[in-house]
Motif scaffolding. Structure first.
Motif, PDB file in Angstrom:
ATOM      1  N   ILE A   1       0.840  -1.028  -0.036  1.00 34.21           N
ATOM      2  CA  ILE A   1      -0.085   0.078  -0.094  1.00 34.21           C
ATOM      3  C   ILE A   1       0.891   1.074   0.107  1.00 34.21           C
ATOM      4  N   ARG A   2       0.559   2.161  -0.802  1.00 31.19           N
ATOM      5  CA  ARG A   2       1.273   3.499  -0.906  1.00 31.19           C
ATOM      6  C   ARG A   2       0.216   4.457  -0.599  1.00 31.19           C
ATOM      7  N   LEU A   3       0.801   5.552  -0.130  1.00 34.89           N
ATOM      8  CA  LEU A   3      -0.057   6.662   0.311  1.00 34.89           C
ATOM      9  C   LEU A   3       0.334   8.041  -0.485  1.00 34.89           C
ATOM     10  N   VAL A   4      -0.570   8.795  -0.959  1.00 37.46           N
ATOM     11  CA  VAL A   4      -0.219  10.082  -1.583  1.00 37.46           C
ATOM     12  C   VAL A   4      -1.490  10.871  -0.998  1.00 37.46           C
ATOM     13  N   ALA A   5      -1.153  11.906  -0.151  1.00 38.26           N
ATOM     14  CA  ALA A   5      -1.999  12.895   0.517  1.00 38.26           C
ATOM     15  C   ALA A   5      -1.552  14.273   0.743  1.00 38.26           C
ATOM     16  N   ALA A   6      -2.558  15.085   0.912  1.00 35.70           N
ATOM     17  CA  ALA A   6      -2.291  16.370   1.348  1.00 35.70           C
ATOM     18  C   ALA A   6      -2.695  16.730   2.583  1.00 35.70           C
ATOM     19  N   VAL A   7      -1.632  17.483   3.442  1.00 40.49           N
ATOM     20  CA  VAL A   7      -1.686  17.414   4.757  1.00 40.49           C
ATOM     21  C   VAL A   7      -1.728  18.972   5.125  1.00 40.49           C
ATOM     22  N   GLY A   8      -1.905  19.160   6.482  1.00 39.55           N
ATOM     23  CA  GLY A   8      -1.570  20.562   7.012  1.00 39.55           C
ATOM     24  C   GLY A   8      -0.545  20.842   7.664  1.00 39.55           C
ATOM     25  N   GLU A   9       0.070  21.758   8.003  1.00 37.29           N
ATOM     26  CA  GLU A   9       1.549  22.182   8.164  1.00 37.29           C
ATOM     27  C   GLU A   9       1.804  21.444   9.370  1.00 37.29           C
ATOM     28  N   ASP A  10       0.924  21.420  10.548  1.00 34.73           N
ATOM     29  CA  ASP A  10       1.456  20.569  11.864  1.00 34.73           C
ATOM     30  C   ASP A  10       1.669  19.155  11.383  1.00 34.73           C
ATOM     31  N   THR A  11       1.077  18.462  10.584  1.00 32.62           N
ATOM     32  CA  THR A  11       1.433  16.949  10.227  1.00 32.62           C
ATOM     33  C   THR A  11       2.640  17.054   9.296  1.00 32.62           C
ATOM     34  N   ALA A  12       2.903  18.213   8.609  1.00 28.28           N
ATOM     35  CA  ALA A  12       3.753  18.427   7.773  1.00 28.28           C
ATOM     36  C   ALA A  12       5.098  18.445   8.342  1.00 28.28           C
ATOM     37  N   ALA A  13       5.066  19.195   9.388  1.00 28.05           N
ATOM     38  CA  ALA A  13       6.419  19.560  10.241  1.00 28.05           C
ATOM     39  C   ALA A  13       6.944  18.422  11.074  1.00 28.05           C
ATOM     40  N   ALA A  14       5.819  17.259  11.400  1.00 28.58           N
ATOM     41  CA  ALA A  14       6.278  16.360  12.214  1.00 28.58           C
ATOM     42  C   ALA A  14       6.778  15.170  11.054  1.00 28.58           C
ATOM     43  N   ALA A  15       6.307  15.309  10.045  1.00 31.26           N
ATOM     44  CA  ALA A  15       6.530  14.189   8.980  1.00 31.26           C
ATOM     45  C   ALA A  15       7.931  14.495   8.376  1.00 31.26           C
ATOM     46  N   ARG A  16       8.235  15.596   8.394  1.00 31.74           N
ATOM     47  CA  ARG A  16       9.526  16.000   7.633  1.00 31.74           C
ATOM     48  C   ARG A  16      10.797  15.301   8.699  1.00 31.74           C
ATOM     49  N   ARG A  17      10.465  14.922   9.685  1.00 33.76           N
ATOM     50  CA  ARG A  17      11.531  14.363  10.555  1.00 33.76           C
ATOM     51  C   ARG A  17      11.319  12.811  10.623  1.00 33.76           C
ATOM     52  N   LEU A  18      10.470  12.321   9.644  1.00 34.89           N
ATOM     53  CA  LEU A  18      10.343  10.904   9.600  1.00 34.89           C
ATOM     54  C   LEU A  18      10.870  10.257   8.493  1.00 34.89           C
ATOM     55  N   PRO A  19      12.118   9.652   8.577  1.00 35.55           N
ATOM     56  CA  PRO A  19      12.560   8.924   7.528  1.00 35.55           C
ATOM     57  C   PRO A  19      11.636   7.958   6.556  1.00 35.55           C
ATOM     58  N   GLY A  20      11.435   7.928   5.344  1.00 36.32           N
ATOM     59  CA  GLY A  20      10.729   7.294   4.624  1.00 36.32           C
ATOM     60  C   GLY A  20       9.354   8.075   4.007  1.00 36.32           C
ATOM     61  N   VAL A  21       9.408   9.142   4.682  1.00 35.29           N
ATOM     62  CA  VAL A  21       8.203  10.129   4.042  1.00 35.29           C
ATOM     63  C   VAL A  21       8.721  11.203   2.854  1.00 35.29           C
ATOM     64  N   ALA A  22       8.270  11.074   1.918  1.00 35.51           N
ATOM     65  CA  ALA A  22       8.657  12.061   0.769  1.00 35.51           C
ATOM     66  C   ALA A  22       7.616  13.453   0.793  1.00 35.51           C
ATOM     67  N   MET A  23       8.177  14.420   1.238  1.00 36.23           N
ATOM     68  CA  MET A  23       7.379  15.579   1.285  1.00 36.23           C
ATOM     69  C   MET A  23       7.385  16.439   0.074  1.00 36.23           C
ATOM     70  N   VAL A  24       6.581  17.045  -0.447  1.00 38.95           N
ATOM     71  CA  VAL A  24       6.232  17.897  -1.604  1.00 38.95           C
ATOM     72  C   VAL A  24       5.933  19.261  -0.917  1.00 38.95           C
ATOM     73  N   ASP A  25       6.607  20.186  -0.927  1.00 36.52           N
ATOM     74  CA  ASP A  25       6.469  21.523  -0.374  1.00 36.52           C
ATOM     75  C   ASP A  25       6.260  22.530  -1.360  1.00 36.52           C
ATOM     76  N   LEU A  26       4.766  23.037  -1.368  1.00 37.19           N
ATOM     77  CA  LEU A  26       4.266  23.795  -2.301  1.00 37.19           C
ATOM     78  C   LEU A  26       4.113  25.255  -1.723  1.00 37.19           C
ATOM     79  N   THR A  27       4.483  26.195  -2.621  1.00 37.12           N
ATOM     80  CA  THR A  27       4.357  27.600  -2.094  1.00 37.12           C
ATOM     81  C   THR A  27       3.106  28.301  -3.011  1.00 37.12           C
ATOM     82  N   ALA A  28       2.697  29.233  -2.363  1.00 33.06           N
ATOM     83  CA  ALA A  28       1.339  30.078  -3.156  1.00 33.06           C
ATOM     84  C   ALA A  28       2.210  30.763  -4.252  1.00 33.06           C
TER      85      ALA A  28
END
Length: 430
Positions: free
Chosen positions: A403-430
């Motif tokens: 199972i793979r996951l592709v999701a959109a998340v808020g900043e709190d979850t993104a901040a925590a996920a950036r410290r997790l190995p194995g999570v690919a973060m796509v940071d978008l700017t306005a």
């Protein structure tokens, strides 16, 4: 794609440059005359340097999403891993990216353009100006890796005034295997060409302009030559990966009521969660126990397990949290919205296609397919503890390759996920 639509959606990136594929990058005169025929080389000669050999994926998976001209995105390419999270401020294009992936998945499953893009004008790039014939459109694509190696799919769509495909290309290692082009705006078809090899070289035929041609190739290509088998292998790999997608958006307001017993296949809004829990409780004790363990983390109060209640003579099914000895059980209808979303998403991440309301490729065993869960607003209504537990489950399932996951998340979850190995973060700017 003709020159006027090309001008409306903006210049093509290098991957769609005219010297690579005129049929998709734009080759018609500005007066709207028909485009040239799609170009498919008869010889299997790559047009660019071959990349270094990589370990192929055992299961077909989408490894890159390309939004050449789609909503707010221009010349964007997003690598996708087992767990990929899109983050950014409101309006940065997180939902548009997931909508593009979902639309490609629908087209790969045989949906029409109208079904895949119910509001195509919302996908036209920002500030795109219509041409003299009032035409505007968008471009998107993906790369699918698997046993056949990386395969690229690129698609050009006219959104106005008529929704239609005006160009499609399937390629591998720089070689075009299949391409389509709109030759006459008055025809409701595109001219297709695919690699054949042998004495014929290339086969040409008309295809509908409202469906993905790649998904139709297994019905049109015989597979009797080396070139045809290469085309079929590439097309089938793309179709399998796109069909193995489950868009999920749990709706707590629909999950509280008791539901009639059915097939036990979870809907995208998870309204029939109680019926699916009835099925997993009886058919898959291991996964049901894992879900109960997750509930102890994501639900308030003590949780001894998950249970279901149904009248002896048949009737609606109600799911409950077992609170342990001497404590009354709690019906799911009494849980908070975040708790219900958490339980539904945890179930999705711990299960497989056989328990979800989707139509995976029946010609392959489930062990040879990887399910991709799409979740816009993945952490909506969840607290940090619940989001962290879901990410743990996603990483656990992703590491196993099922199972793979592709999701959109808020900043709190993104901040925590950036410290997790194995999570690919796509940071978008306005």
């Amino acid at each position: 794609m003709d020159a006027t639509l090309h001008a409306a959606v903006g210049p093509a990136p290098a991957a769609l440059a005219p010297d690579v594929d005129p049929s998709l990058a734009g080759g018609a005169p500005a007066d709207g005359a028909p485009t040239d025929r799609p170009t498919v080389p008869a010889q299997a000669a790559p047009t660019r340097a071959e990349p270094a050999p990589q370990q192929p994926h055992l299961r077909p998976v989408v490894t890159e999403l390309r939004l050449s001209a789609f909503g707010p995105h221009r010349s964007a390419a997003f690598p996708l891993g087992p767990v990929t999270l899109f983050a950014g401020p409101s309006g940065s294009g997180k939902s548009q990216a997931l909508a593009a992936y979902e639309a490609l998945a629908g087209l790969g499953s045989g949906a029409t353009l109208e079904e895949a893009f119910p509001d195509p004008r919302a996908r036209v790039p920002d500030l795109a100006v219509p041409d003299a014939q009032r035409r505007r459109g968008f471009r998107l694509g993906c790369t699918v890796d698997g046993p056949a190696g990386p395969v690229r799919l690129d698609l050009a769509v006219q959104a106005e005034p008529t929704l239609r495909i005006v160009g499609e290309r399937l390629s591998q290692d720089g070689q075009i295997l299949f391409a389509t082009a709109l030759r006459d705006p008055g025809w409701r078809s595109v001219q297709a060409a695919w690699l054949t090899g042998g004495a014929i070289g290339v086969t040409r035929a008309p295809l509908p302009d409202d469906r993905l041609g790649t998904a139709l190739l297994p019905l049109r290509v015989a597979g009797s030559t080396t070139g045809q088998r290469q085309v079929l292998a590439a097309a089938e790999q793309v179709v399998v990966a796109l069909r193995s997608v489950f868009p999920c958006d749990p709706r707590p307001d629909r999950m509280r009521a008791a539901v009639p017993p059915g097939q036990g296949r979870l809907l995208g809004d998870c309204a029939n969660l109680a019926d699916v829990l009835r099925r997993t409780r009886h058919e898959c004790g291991t996964r049901h126990a894992l879900l109960a363990g997750a509930a102890r983390t994501g639900c308030a109060g003590p949780v001894a397990g998950l249970d279901v209640r149904a009248p002896a003579g048949g009737g609606a099914v109600t799911a409950v949290l077992d609170r342990g000895p001497a404590r009354p059980a709690t019906e799911l209808a009494r849980l908070g919205a975040g708790e219900l979303r958490f339980l539904a998403l945890a179930l999705v991440l711990l299960t497989g296609p056989g328990v979800l309301a989707m139509d995976p490729a029946a010609e392959l065993l489930s062990a040879q397919q990887a399910l991709t869960v799409l979740a816009d607003g993945f952490d909506r209504g969840l607290d940090r503890r619940q989001s962290a537990e879901l990410l743990r489950l996603a990483l656990l399932s992703g590491a196993r390759g099922h199972i793979r996951l592709v999701a959109a998340v808020g900043e709190d979850t993104a901040a925590a996920a950036r410290r997790l190995p194995g999570v690919a973060m796509v940071d978008l700017t306005a």
